[in-house]
Enzyme design. Structure first.
Site, mmCIF file in Angstrom:
data_model
loop_
_atom_site.group_PDB
_atom_site.id
_atom_site.type_symbol
_atom_site.label_atom_id
_atom_site.label_comp_id
_atom_site.label_asym_id
_atom_site.label_seq_id
_atom_site.Cartn_x
_atom_site.Cartn_y
_atom_site.Cartn_z
ATOM 1 N N ASP A 5 -32.696 5.603 -45.071
ATOM 2 C CA ASP A 5 -33.242 5.691 -43.723
ATOM 3 C C ASP A 5 -33.506 4.278 -43.225
ATOM 4 O O ASP A 5 -34.049 3.443 -43.953
ATOM 5 C CB ASP A 5 -34.549 6.493 -43.728
ATOM 6 C CG ASP A 5 -35.137 6.628 -42.334
ATOM 7 O OD1 ASP A 5 -34.723 7.544 -41.604
ATOM 8 O OD2 ASP A 5 -36.012 5.811 -41.986
ATOM 9 N N LEU A 6 -33.097 3.986 -41.987
ATOM 10 C CA LEU A 6 -33.284 2.651 -41.411
ATOM 11 C C LEU A 6 -34.708 2.507 -40.877
ATOM 12 O O LEU A 6 -35.083 3.138 -39.879
ATOM 13 C CB LEU A 6 -32.283 2.419 -40.279
ATOM 14 C CG LEU A 6 -30.904 1.886 -40.654
ATOM 15 C CD1 LEU A 6 -30.022 1.785 -39.420
ATOM 16 C CD2 LEU A 6 -31.001 0.535 -41.341
ATOM 17 N N ASP A 57 -30.632 8.257 -38.030
ATOM 18 C CA ASP A 57 -30.464 6.973 -38.717
ATOM 19 C C ASP A 57 -30.542 7.141 -40.231
ATOM 20 O O ASP A 57 -30.924 6.219 -40.949
ATOM 21 C CB ASP A 57 -31.515 5.967 -38.236
ATOM 22 C CG ASP A 57 -32.942 6.439 -38.499
ATOM 23 O OD1 ASP A 57 -33.139 7.657 -38.679
ATOM 24 O OD2 ASP A 57 -33.863 5.600 -38.519
#
Length: 307
Positions: free
Chosen positions: A186-187, A229
């Site tokens: 996950d960003l 994301d």
């Protein structure tokens, strides 16, 4: 169109006087004939299998030391006998450009042991005409398949394809004990990009991040966009230490990437190893739990959730 024309022109210039023929087939012409090769070709829509069937019909003719099918984007080696090429001396090349109802498909490139006689040329032309429409259908099927399994934005595998590949990986792990590791990334900080700069800017960041993932992983590793994301990486023949090393490598690559560095993005990730009694759901659930543990513990880190 310019790329296609340039490639064909280049092929023509590289022939140096060797034979070239265009096989322009029409639907009516092919449907009016009944051949065993055509029947065999119509049994599959998989491009590589189709080309293999065609190649097996060429082998008994003992014409060539190698045969390739070349498109604007790819090249497939159908036959290759290196020893024959080395012992035969001069190589005579024969190229057939294939069209189906005015649609250019690609070209068959033969390296011949001897020049073609008129009778053999006619035989080859007939075989090529039978190949054109099954080939067109297989290529269209392949393109549709790619569109169905690819994320529209990043070009990575989509969630549906991830579940399909995971199921196959679990089967491999159960049957031949191939070790698979998985990362769910996950960003961190991506929401701020969307909120402050807009979704179009955010889309460009996601595309750049997808490219980064592909560039810093092995050819055998597979990358998917899980949603938003979040991204999944499936690592074949990898231990947990290997999964941890892959995450560290990606962390460093993200920090050094000049295009993404201004956004101050980091990654939180969950790591799992596929187990013999896993299902697609259980693997994804463990990875999701591990990833959220990483985020809750301060972000920019990896959390492992192995059995």
């Amino acid at each position: 169109m310019q790329k296609t024309t340039a490639l064909r022109t280049q092929a023509l210039k590289s022939m140096n006087g060797d034979s070239l023929v265009s096989i322009i087939s029409t639907t009516h012409e092919v449907q009016s004939r009944h051949h065993s090769l055509l029947e065999s070709l119509q049994t599959t829509l998989e491009l590589e299998q189709l080309l293999s069937i065609f190649a097996q019909h060429i082998v008994p003719m003992q014409l060539c030391s190698s045969l390739r099918f070349v498109t604007d984007d790819n090249a497939f080696t159908l036959l290759h006998n290196q020893a024959a090429e080395q012992s035969d001396g001069d190589i005579h090349q024969h190229t057939a450009l294939l069209y189906a109802d005015d649609l250019y498909l690609g070209q068959l490139v033969y390296n011949l042991r001897r020049p073609l006689s008129a009778a053999v040329r006619r035989t080859l032309d007939g075989l090529h005409r039978q190949l054109t429409f099954p080939l067109r259908n297989a290529m269209a099927h392949g393109q549709a398949r790619q569109q169905a399994i690819r994320d529209y934005l990043t070009g990575l595998g989509n969630r549906s394809y991830l579940e399909e590949v995971l199921q196959h990986a679990i089967y491999q792990q159960q049957r031949i004990q191939t070790p698979f590791g998985m990362l769910l990334l996950d960003l961190d900080g991506f929401k701020a990009v969307n909120d402050n700069l807009g979704h179009q800017h955010g889309d460009e960041v996601l595309k750049s991040f997808g490219t980064l993932l592909r560039e810093h992983l092995r050819d055998c590793d597979q990358v998917f966009r899980f949603g938003g994301d979040e991204f999944v990486i499936l690592l074949e023949d990898t231990s947990l230490v290997g999964v941890q090393y892959a995450f560290s490598r990606l962390q460093n690559a993200l920090q050094r990437n000049t295009g993404l560095a201004p956004y101050n993005l980091t990654m939180s990730a969950g790591a799992v190893m596929l187990g013999a009694d896993d299902s697609v759901h259980s693997v994804l659930q463990r990875a999701d739990e591990a990833m959220y543990s990483a985020k809750n513990n301060g972000k920019n880190q990896l959390c492992c959730r192995c059995k």
